[in-house]
Design a protein around this motif. Sequence first.
Motif, PDB file in Angstrom:
ATOM      1  N   ASN A 189     -31.846  68.599   3.684  1.00 26.79           N
ATOM      2  CA  ASN A 189     -33.052  68.288   4.452  1.00 26.79           C
ATOM      3  C   ASN A 189     -34.191  69.111   3.865  1.00 26.79           C
ATOM      4  OD1 ASN A 189     -32.370  66.508   6.861  1.00 26.79           O
ATOM      5  ND2 ASN A 189     -30.759  68.056   6.992  1.00 26.79           N
ATOM      6  N   GLU A 190     -34.999  68.485   3.036  1.00 31.58           N
ATOM      7  CA  GLU A 190     -36.060  69.203   2.340  1.00 31.58           C
ATOM      8  C   GLU A 190     -37.351  69.249   3.160  1.00 31.58           C
ATOM      9  OE1 GLU A 190     -36.604  68.296  -1.855  1.00 31.58           O
ATOM     10  OE2 GLU A 190     -34.675  67.241  -1.857  1.00 31.58           O
ATOM     11  N   MET A 191     -38.174  70.267   2.858  1.00 32.16           N
ATOM     12  CA  MET A 191     -39.496  70.388   3.456  1.00 32.16           C
ATOM     13  C   MET A 191     -40.542  70.031   2.407  1.00 32.16           C
ATOM     14  SD  MET A 191     -39.409  73.869   5.762  1.00 32.16           S
ATOM     15  CE  MET A 191     -40.919  73.429   6.642  1.00 32.16           C
ATOM     16  N   GLU A 232     -46.426  75.395   2.215  1.00 28.90           N
ATOM     17  CA  GLU A 232     -47.607  76.148   1.788  1.00 28.90           C
ATOM     18  C   GLU A 232     -48.514  76.485   2.971  1.00 28.90           C
ATOM     19  OE1 GLU A 232     -50.633  75.962  -1.943  1.00 28.90           O
ATOM     20  OE2 GLU A 232     -50.561  74.164  -0.695  1.00 28.90           O
ATOM     21  N   ALA A 233     -48.685  75.538   3.888  1.00 31.24           N
ATOM     22  CA  ALA A 233     -49.529  75.792   5.058  1.00 31.24           C
ATOM     23  C   ALA A 233     -48.936  76.915   5.919  1.00 31.24           C
ATOM     24  CB  ALA A 233     -49.685  74.510   5.878  1.00 31.24           C
ATOM     25  N   LEU A 234     -47.633  76.885   6.118  1.00 29.65           N
ATOM     26  CA  LEU A 234     -46.976  77.933   6.891  1.00 29.65           C
ATOM     27  C   LEU A 234     -47.033  79.268   6.149  1.00 29.65           C
ATOM     28  CD1 LEU A 234     -43.935  75.806   8.052  1.00 29.65           C
ATOM     29  CD2 LEU A 234     -45.589  76.877   9.591  1.00 29.65           C
ATOM     30  N   THR A 278     -35.694  78.002  -1.578  1.00 32.87           N
ATOM     31  CA  THR A 278     -35.321  76.782  -2.282  1.00 32.87           C
ATOM     32  C   THR A 278     -33.806  76.643  -2.146  1.00 32.87           C
ATOM     33  OG1 THR A 278     -34.864  77.817  -4.433  1.00 32.87           O
ATOM     34  CG2 THR A 278     -37.157  77.243  -3.947  1.00 32.87           C
ATOM     35  N   LEU A 279     -33.241  75.598  -2.728  1.00 27.14           N
ATOM     36  CA  LEU A 279     -31.791  75.412  -2.603  1.00 27.14           C
ATOM     37  C   LEU A 279     -30.994  76.581  -3.178  1.00 27.14           C
ATOM     38  CD1 LEU A 279     -30.802  71.688  -3.249  1.00 27.14           C
ATOM     39  CD2 LEU A 279     -30.277  73.095  -1.255  1.00 27.14           C
ATOM     40  N   ASP A 280     -31.525  77.235  -4.196  1.00 27.39           N
ATOM     41  CA  ASP A 280     -30.725  78.277  -4.829  1.00 27.39           C
ATOM     42  C   ASP A 280     -31.421  79.628  -4.969  1.00 27.39           C
ATOM     43  OD1 ASP A 280     -32.547  77.495  -6.729  1.00 27.39           O
ATOM     44  OD2 ASP A 280     -31.098  77.245  -8.346  1.00 27.39           O
ATOM     45  N   LYS A 281     -32.643  79.751  -4.467  1.00 24.33           N
ATOM     46  CA  LYS A 281     -33.352  81.023  -4.608  1.00 24.33           C
ATOM     47  C   LYS A 281     -34.114  81.366  -3.333  1.00 24.33           C
ATOM     48  CE  LYS A 281     -34.026  80.946  -9.655  1.00 24.33           C
ATOM     49  NZ  LYS A 281     -33.219  79.742  -9.924  1.00 24.33           N
ATOM     50  N   LEU A 282     -34.357  82.667  -3.168  1.00 22.08           N
ATOM     51  CA  LEU A 282     -35.146  83.171  -2.054  1.00 22.08           C
ATOM     52  C   LEU A 282     -36.328  83.951  -2.619  1.00 22.08           C
ATOM     53  CD1 LEU A 282     -35.826  84.027   0.846  1.00 22.08           C
ATOM     54  CD2 LEU A 282     -34.068  85.804   0.656  1.00 22.08           C
ATOM     55  N   ASP A 286     -49.049  83.563  -3.208  1.00 22.26           N
ATOM     56  CA  ASP A 286     -49.261  82.224  -3.738  1.00 22.26           C
ATOM     57  C   ASP A 286     -47.903  81.624  -4.083  1.00 22.26           C
ATOM     58  OD1 ASP A 286     -50.438  79.956  -4.935  1.00 22.26           O
ATOM     59  OD2 ASP A 286     -50.368  80.922  -6.904  1.00 22.26           O
ATOM     60  N   ILE A 287     -47.643  80.409  -3.643  1.00 24.94           N
ATOM     61  CA  ILE A 287     -46.368  79.756  -3.975  1.00 24.94           C
ATOM     62  C   ILE A 287     -46.589  78.470  -4.760  1.00 24.94           C
ATOM     63  CG2 ILE A 287     -45.054  80.764  -2.054  1.00 24.94           C
ATOM     64  CD1 ILE A 287     -45.410  78.027  -0.600  1.00 24.94           C
ATOM     65  N   SER A 288     -47.719  78.352  -5.432  1.00 27.06           N
ATOM     66  CA  SER A 288     -47.990  77.121  -6.184  1.00 27.06           C
ATOM     67  C   SER A 288     -46.926  76.875  -7.243  1.00 27.06           C
ATOM     68  CB  SER A 288     -49.377  77.182  -6.827  1.00 27.06           C
ATOM     69  OG  SER A 288     -49.495  78.309  -7.669  1.00 27.06           O
ATOM     70  N   GLN A 289     -46.279  77.947  -7.734  1.00 29.62           N
ATOM     71  CA  GLN A 289     -45.243  77.789  -8.747  1.00 29.62           C
ATOM     72  C   GLN A 289     -43.991  77.105  -8.195  1.00 29.62           C
ATOM     73  OE1 GLN A 289     -46.014  80.591  -7.230  1.00 29.62           O
ATOM     74  NE2 GLN A 289     -44.362  82.089  -7.212  1.00 29.62           N
ATOM     75  N   LEU A 290     -43.910  76.992  -6.871  1.00 29.78           N
ATOM     76  CA  LEU A 290     -42.745  76.346  -6.256  1.00 29.78           C
ATOM     77  C   LEU A 290     -42.967  74.858  -6.024  1.00 29.78           C
ATOM     78  CD1 LEU A 290     -41.687  79.042  -3.632  1.00 29.78           C
ATOM     79  CD2 LEU A 290     -41.031  78.823  -6.031  1.00 29.78           C
ATOM     80  N   ARG A 291     -44.125  74.363  -6.327  1.00 30.66           N
ATOM     81  CA  ARG A 291     -44.388  72.934  -6.186  1.00 30.66           C
ATOM     82  C   ARG A 291     -43.392  72.152  -7.052  1.00 30.66           C
ATOM     83  NH1 ARG A 291     -49.048  70.607  -4.415  1.00 30.66           N
ATOM     84  NH2 ARG A 291     -50.201  72.552  -4.786  1.00 30.66           N
ATOM     85  N   GLY A 292     -42.767  71.151  -6.467  1.00 34.92           N
ATOM     86  CA  GLY A 292     -41.790  70.349  -7.196  1.00 34.92           C
ATOM     87  C   GLY A 292     -40.369  70.835  -7.037  1.00 34.92           C
TER      88      GLY A 292
END
Length: 267
Positions: free
Chosen positions: A78-80, A86-88, A103-107, A134-140
């Motif tokens: 169940n993905e977000m 990003e808003a949260l 993410t599925l495999d990292k915190l 900033d979490i823009s690197q987590l996009r995708g």
Amino acid sequence: MDETLLTDSKQITAENTAAIKAAVEQGVYFVPNTGRNFLTVQDNLQQLGLYQKKDAYVISFNGGAVVENYQNRILLVNEMPFAQVEALFKLGVQAQYCVHVYTLDKLYIWNMQQDEIDYLAGRINGWIDLDKPDISQLRGQRLVKILFSVPTRAERKKVEQVVHEQFSFPLNVTFSSDRYIEFNPVTADKGKASLALGTRLGIKPAEIIAIGDNSNDLAMIQQAGLGVSVQNGRQFVKDVADYIAKRDNNHSAVAEVIEKFVLKHTS
């Protein structure tokens, strides 16, 4: 896991281990159902004889993923959406909370504090410190959960209210470990994931026992055939439980439940 199966010193008691192994020997599925990443419970699975075992499972991220232990095969996610996470995240940063993004495999953790390091030690290792807010690197990437470490229940309830007022997207908001407010997609909770796994295995809801202690356990306790609160569970969990264990997490409450409701009926 935490505050239910594990003691305050982050161990599984010998009595719990023996009871779980006895139940599994009799054909029962023992499925850790945790808010954590499934990769963080691998040592616990080894102790229980479930590590890398086929037809054995973990429910992770508060129902965000269902995983078969053998080769950590992902069965359900169940993905977000990134925009929601990003808003949260920005809300947590603004309030100066310690923020975890899964993410599925990292915190990934922003604003790590010493008391948080102390709590995570022995539970979670190998997180990635974010060096900027900033979490823009987590996009995708496959995002499954975000949480804030918030010091008091009153403040956690206030954050919950703010989130519901400020954001229109639906969320499953829960509390855990008397320190976290957790956010999952509305499709994800421990109860839905338990029933989905049960359906996959041909197990009816009435045949499922769920044991927990806090708000993120409520859905599974309410939806299982037998919902159990450990003795150290929060009062609102005890109020909806079908059975309240006499023992707490430090005194093998899980073994008490297995011996009372599983082993005596299958021996």
